[in-house]
Structure formats: structure tokens, C-alpha cells
Design an enzyme around this catalytic site. Structure first.
Site, PDB file in Angstrom:
ATOM      1  N   ASP A   7     -38.569  13.422 -24.958  1.00 36.66           N
ATOM      2  CA  ASP A   7     -37.371  13.733 -25.749  1.00 36.66           C
ATOM      3  C   ASP A   7     -37.579  13.226 -27.170  1.00 36.66           C
ATOM      4  OD1 ASP A   7     -34.702  14.722 -26.134  1.00 36.66           O
ATOM      5  OD2 ASP A   7     -34.062  12.645 -26.250  1.00 36.66           O
ATOM      6  N   SER A   8     -36.759  13.765 -28.069  1.00 33.84           N
ATOM      7  CA  SER A   8     -36.831  13.320 -29.460  1.00 33.84           C
ATOM      8  C   SER A   8     -36.346  11.879 -29.590  1.00 33.84           C
ATOM      9  CB  SER A   8     -35.959  14.228 -30.324  1.00 33.84           C
ATOM     10  OG  SER A   8     -34.647  14.267 -29.793  1.00 33.84           O
ATOM     11  N   CYS A  70     -35.778  17.608 -24.291  1.00 37.58           N
ATOM     12  CA  CYS A  70     -35.150  17.948 -25.572  1.00 37.58           C
ATOM     13  C   CYS A  70     -34.970  19.469 -25.686  1.00 37.58           C
ATOM     14  CB  CYS A  70     -36.049  17.444 -26.696  1.00 37.58           C
ATOM     15  SG  CYS A  70     -35.438  17.822 -28.328  1.00 37.58           S
ATOM     16  N   CYS A 193     -27.826  20.620 -25.466  1.00 33.73           N
ATOM     17  CA  CYS A 193     -28.394  19.478 -26.201  1.00 33.73           C
ATOM     18  C   CYS A 193     -28.260  18.258 -25.306  1.00 33.73           C
ATOM     19  CB  CYS A 193     -27.637  19.268 -27.509  1.00 33.73           C
ATOM     20  SG  CYS A 193     -28.070  17.725 -28.360  1.00 33.73           S
ATOM     21  N   THR A 194     -29.297  17.410 -25.349  1.00 32.60           N
ATOM     22  CA  THR A 194     -29.311  16.230 -24.475  1.00 32.60           C
ATOM     23  C   THR A 194     -28.076  15.344 -24.624  1.00 32.60           C
ATOM     24  OG1 THR A 194     -30.618  15.206 -26.231  1.00 32.60           O
ATOM     25  CG2 THR A 194     -31.804  15.965 -24.273  1.00 32.60           C
TER      26      THR A 194
END
Ligand code: DGL
Length: 269
Positions: A7-8, A70, A193-194
């Protein structure tokens, strides 16, 4: 082989939580590229380069399969990565297709498109994900019928990470109002979106009653179960978990604990 979850930042913990619940005996390494987050307002090329670097790290740690938790990476980087980067013996999966298969009501195997159970689908995501058009594109390949109304919720990730709940609620209300103007009677809403599951209650409050809000973590876990049945070589047993960040460990631990309400033992990469 551990499964990598990329993930970002730490929003992907919403997906990891659902995966761990479904697969308590699976080993996971979670890598959050916190030093470079948020991705949602970066250029497409940056998202591709950063996502490749993150996956390279996870492959280097022995992961055979990496899940892009992500949405922005899944929307922008997954296709080019699968074409030009992923080695033959490794796999990378995204989080958009499980949502699309839920709309289709069945997995897609290159066969006839499914008839969607919904006519109007609202899609809320980061500006990067919306701009990529990937959700609409991947949906159109697999499902016939639904009209997608995509709304970028710019600033929502930063408001949440900054602890500004009031600003986050305003952004959600505005985004839902914009979507409802285009489609006043939607049947489904996708939180693409996470971070948005953390605002699920606000989305539900703003949406008309009866809208089916798809839950990404659970859908991704269900898809993974099916995937591991077909490709058991990517599964493991042990239940180990490592949380790794590219950012400042103390800051990430503090912010993740604030957002998720539990202490999370992130360590440096
Ligand atoms: N992880 C991103 C996503 O799901 C949200 C945070 C970011 O913009 O980096 O799209």
C-alpha cells in the site's frame, strides 16, 4: 512463501485486516510506502514507478504473490506491471477486480459479460484512480449494463490522516451529493480507496437507504481464497505478520495507532 500486501501507506491495513481474518494461518508481509504517500494525487508515472519499487522489495523478501491493497496502484500500475515487470514465477493482484466481480455477481474467466444486478453504480476514489478510468474500463470488460458515476474525493485521505474528522465528513457529504445529482437512485456504491472504509458510516448516512455499499476487504479476501485454491503454491502456514514502512517508524506507528485505535509494530524496511 509469505503473501505481500502493498500500500502507499497504512490505509491498506483495512484490506490486511480482512485478509488476516479470513486466513489466520497465512504469513503476510505488509509494506506501506509511507515516505511517498499519498499516491492519490501523484502523476501516473510516479505511481507506476513507486508501485514497482514496492513490489520489488516484497519479491526480494520472498513473497511469491503481492496484493496491491492500494486502489490508486491497482488502477494505474497493475496493467503495465503485469505486462512489463512481474517475473514469470510471481503474481500481482489488485483490489478493483474483486469489486467488479461483486457487481457482476460472479468471477470472470474471459467468458461472456455478466448482466449487472445494478443500473447505477457510484464509485468514490482518489483523484488519481478516478482520472485513470480503470474502474470503468475493467468493469466494461466484464459486465454489461451499469452506468458508473465516479467521483474523486480529493483531500479525504489527508483529512483522515490529519485527524480532521469534520473536514472528512464534509468531503464525503459533498462527494455523495455530487454523485446523487447524476444518479438519484443508485443501487450500489463502491468505496474505492483504502481509507474510505474508515468513513463508511458517513457514506451510508449521506447515501439513500438501501444502497449496497461494497466492502472491499471482505471481497478481496474472498477472491484470494478462490485464487489460492487454484494456485496453492502461493499459500503458506504459520500466521506470521510483518509490518514494514518506508517512512519514519515512530511517526507511522503513532499515526496508524490514531487511525486504527491499536498499537501496530511497524518497522523500517
Ligand atoms: N491507498 C490509496 C488508495 O487506496 C489511498 C491513499 C493514497 O492516496 O496514497 O487509493
Amino acid at each position: 512463501m509469505p503473501i505481500g500486501v502493498f500500500d502507499s501507506g497504512f490505509g491498506g491495513l483495512t484490506v490486511l485486516g480482512a485478509l488476516r481474518e479470513r486466513f489466520p494461518e497465512q504469513d503476510f508481509i505488509y509494506f506501506g510506502d509511507t515516505a511517498n504517500a499519498p499516491y492519490g494525487e501523484r502523476s501516473a508515472q510516479e505511481v507506476v514507478d513507486l508501485t514497482i519499487a514496492g513490489c520489488r522489495y516484497l519479491f526480494g523478501r520472498g513473497c511469491g504473490l503481492v496484493i496491491l491493497a492500494c486502489n490508486t496502484s491497482s488502477a494505474i500500475a497493475l496493467r503495465p506491471m503485469q505486462e512489463y515487470f512481474v517475473p514469470a514465477d510471481r503474481r500481482v493482484l489488485g483490489v478493483l477486480v474483486p469489486m467488479i466481480e461483486a457487481i457482476a455477481g460472479r468471477p470472470y474467466r474471459g467468458d461472456k459479460r455478466a448482466e449487472a444486478a445494478a443500473q447505477n453504480v457510484l464509485f468514490f476514489a482518489t483523484p488519481g484512480t478516478v482520472k485513470s478510468g480503470a474502474f470503468e474500463r475493467e468493469l466494461a470488460l466484464r459486465v454489461s449494463g451499469p452506468r458508473v458515476i465516479s467521483v474523486a474525493c480529493g483531500g479525504l485521505v489527508s483529512a483522515l490522516e490529519g485527524g480532521d474528522k469534520a473536514a472528512a465528513e464534509r468531503i464525503v457529504e459533498r462527494a455523495v451529493a455530487e454523485a446523487l445529482e447524476a444518479a438519484p437512485e443508485p443501487e450500489m456504491a463502491v468505496l474505492g480507496c483504502t481509507h474510505y472504509p474508515l468513513m463508511e458510516a458517513a457514506f451510508r448516512r449521506a447515501l439513500p437507504e438501501g444502497v449496497n455499499v461494497l466492502s472491499q476487504g471482505v471481497l478481496v479476501a474472498a477472491r484470494l481464497a478462490e485464487y489460492l485454491e487454484r494456485f496453492p503454491q502461493f499459500a503458506s502456514c504459520g500466521g506470521a505478520l510483518e509490518l514494514v514502512t518506508s517512512g519514519d517508524v515512530a511517526v507511522v506507528r503513532e499515526e496508524a495507532a490514531r487511525l486504527f485505535g491499536v498499537a501496530l509494530p511497524f518497522k523500517a524496511m
